[in-house]
Enzyme design. Structure first.
Site, PDB file in Angstrom:
ATOM      1  CE  LYS A  80      -3.707  -2.531   2.265  1.00 30.32           C
ATOM      2  NZ  LYS A  80      -4.355  -2.966   3.495  1.00 30.32           N
ATOM      3  CD  GLN A 113      -3.326  -4.551   6.593  1.00 29.89           C
ATOM      4  OE1 GLN A 113      -3.546  -3.499   6.006  1.00 29.89           O
ATOM      5  NE2 GLN A 113      -3.556  -5.723   6.036  1.00 29.89           N
ATOM      6  CG  ASP A 133      -9.894  -0.451   5.442  1.00 31.15           C
ATOM      7  OD1 ASP A 133      -9.581  -0.868   4.325  1.00 31.15           O
ATOM      8  OD2 ASP A 133      -9.452  -0.921   6.508  1.00 31.15           O
TER       9      ASP A 133
HETATM   10  N1  GUN Z   1      -6.386  -6.992   6.164  1.00 32.18           N
HETATM   11  C1  GUN Z   1      -6.538  -7.667   4.998  1.00 32.18           C
HETATM   12  N2  GUN Z   1      -7.208  -6.902   4.090  1.00 32.18           N
HETATM   13  C2  GUN Z   1      -7.474  -5.729   4.703  1.00 32.18           C
HETATM   14  C3  GUN Z   1      -8.143  -4.532   4.278  1.00 32.18           C
HETATM   15  O1  GUN Z   1      -8.637  -4.401   3.153  1.00 32.18           O
HETATM   16  N3  GUN Z   1      -8.230  -3.541   5.216  1.00 32.18           N
HETATM   17  C4  GUN Z   1      -7.721  -3.679   6.467  1.00 32.18           C
HETATM   18  N4  GUN Z   1      -7.852  -2.645   7.314  1.00 32.18           N
HETATM   19  N5  GUN Z   1      -7.090  -4.775   6.879  1.00 32.18           N
HETATM   20  C5  GUN Z   1      -6.966  -5.788   6.004  1.00 32.18           C
END
Ligand code: GUN
Length: 293
Positions: free
Chosen positions: A53, A97, A120
């Site tokens: 990311k 995350q 998100d």
């Molecule tokens: N863990 C795995 N995929 C994601 C996501 O799209 N957002 C978040 N916050 N955590 C994740």
């Protein structure tokens, strides 16, 4: 005949080209969209995702910061950080995350994120808005899957979409997206989960099958309808002594055998993964635009 492959990298590339103009317009006004990602603990898979990311933001000209906190971080400390980011005008998007360590209540943390910065799409306000079809942040993975279908010319209207998995990140929001009376949706949706029993009974009926169970090879060739469309959302690590790291990534679908039955299929890696990241950048640009309007 082997199925047509949906290449997520190519579709994501198309979207990157489209967001470039929006980004330049914001920059001309002195606004650089900024995404702050918070990672608590040292889960290796999460470290990889967070790194991807951050790299994507850097490559495409968005501001980004990754805040890594030790696994002992308390819930109170994490909530204080979220509050600080909520109040920081230079931060447009906040992503914590998941998963967070067990001693932290993830729901409490997500609920603390300002909905306007929740790129998100996990805050209850954004979830509720999605459910009623209002403008909101849509979780990046299901939003990416919808774009894959639209941009591959796959009609969803009147089709039977079967989603395997009801997670808050993928299965549930994707079902909500698909049942809306909108372009690129308007499908009949079935959601299967661990309580569904015989999965095959449902998956066999799918015109479009979205596998988001989080379990390697849960979808096998005998479970799919000939000619159907399959989107594999799984990213599972399986041991592979021949691989450099000792493991390889595989989806929820037994790709090699299923591709001989399906009409169209997305691979892992190179399918949904790149779409999730581009949609996150798109949401961050949207947040910056809305916050500066
Ligand atoms: N863990 C795995 N995929 C994601 C996501 O799209 N957002 C978040 N916050 N955590 C994740």
């Amino acid at each position: 005949m082997s199925a047509k492959i949906i290449d997520g990298k190519i579709i994501a590339g198309e979207i990157y080209r489209e967001i470039e103009a929006e980004l330049q317009e914001l920059k001309s006004k002195g606004i650089t969209p900024n995404l702050t990602v918070v990672l608590v603990g040292d889960d290796p898979a999460s470290q990889v995702y967070v790194g991807m990311k951050q790299k994507a933001c850097e490559k495409h000209g968005l501001g980004s910061e990754t805040i890594c906190l030790p696994k002992e971080t308390s819930e109170k400390e994490l909530l204080q950080l979220v509050e600080k980011l909520n109040n920081d005008p230079a931060v447009h998007g906040i992503l914590v995350q998941l998963p967070v360590p067990k001693h932290i209540n993830s729901k409490k943390v997500i609920d603390a994120i300002k909905p306007e910065k929740d790129v998100d799409g996990l805050h209850p306000i954004n979830r509720g808005r999605l459910a009623v079809g209002d403008n909101c942040f849509i979780p990046c993975t299901p939003a990416g899957v919808q774009q894959m279908l639209i941009r591959s010319g796959i009609k969803t209207e009147g089709q039977h979409v079967v989603v395997v998995g009801r997670s808050s990140l993928v299965g549930l929001p994707f079902a909500l997206i698909m049942m809306q009376k909108k372009e690129g949706a308007n499908a009949t949706v079935t959601v299967c989960h661990t309580g569904s029993g015989d999965l095959k009974r449902y998956t066999k009926e799918a015109d479009i099958l979205v596998a988001a169970a989080g379990k390697a090879n849960v979808i096998t060739a005998d479970m799919v309808k000939p000619g159907c469309v399959i989107i594999d959302v799984g990213t599972n690590r399986v041991d592979d002594p021949t691989a450099k790291r000792g493991y390889r990534l595989t989806g929820d679908v037994d790709f090699e055998n299923v591709k001989e039955i399906a009409g169209t299929i997305s691979p892992v890696p190179g399918g949904v993964g790149p779409m999730t990241i581009v949609m996150l950048l798109k949401n961050t640009i949207k947040a910056a635009k809305q916050l500066s309007a």
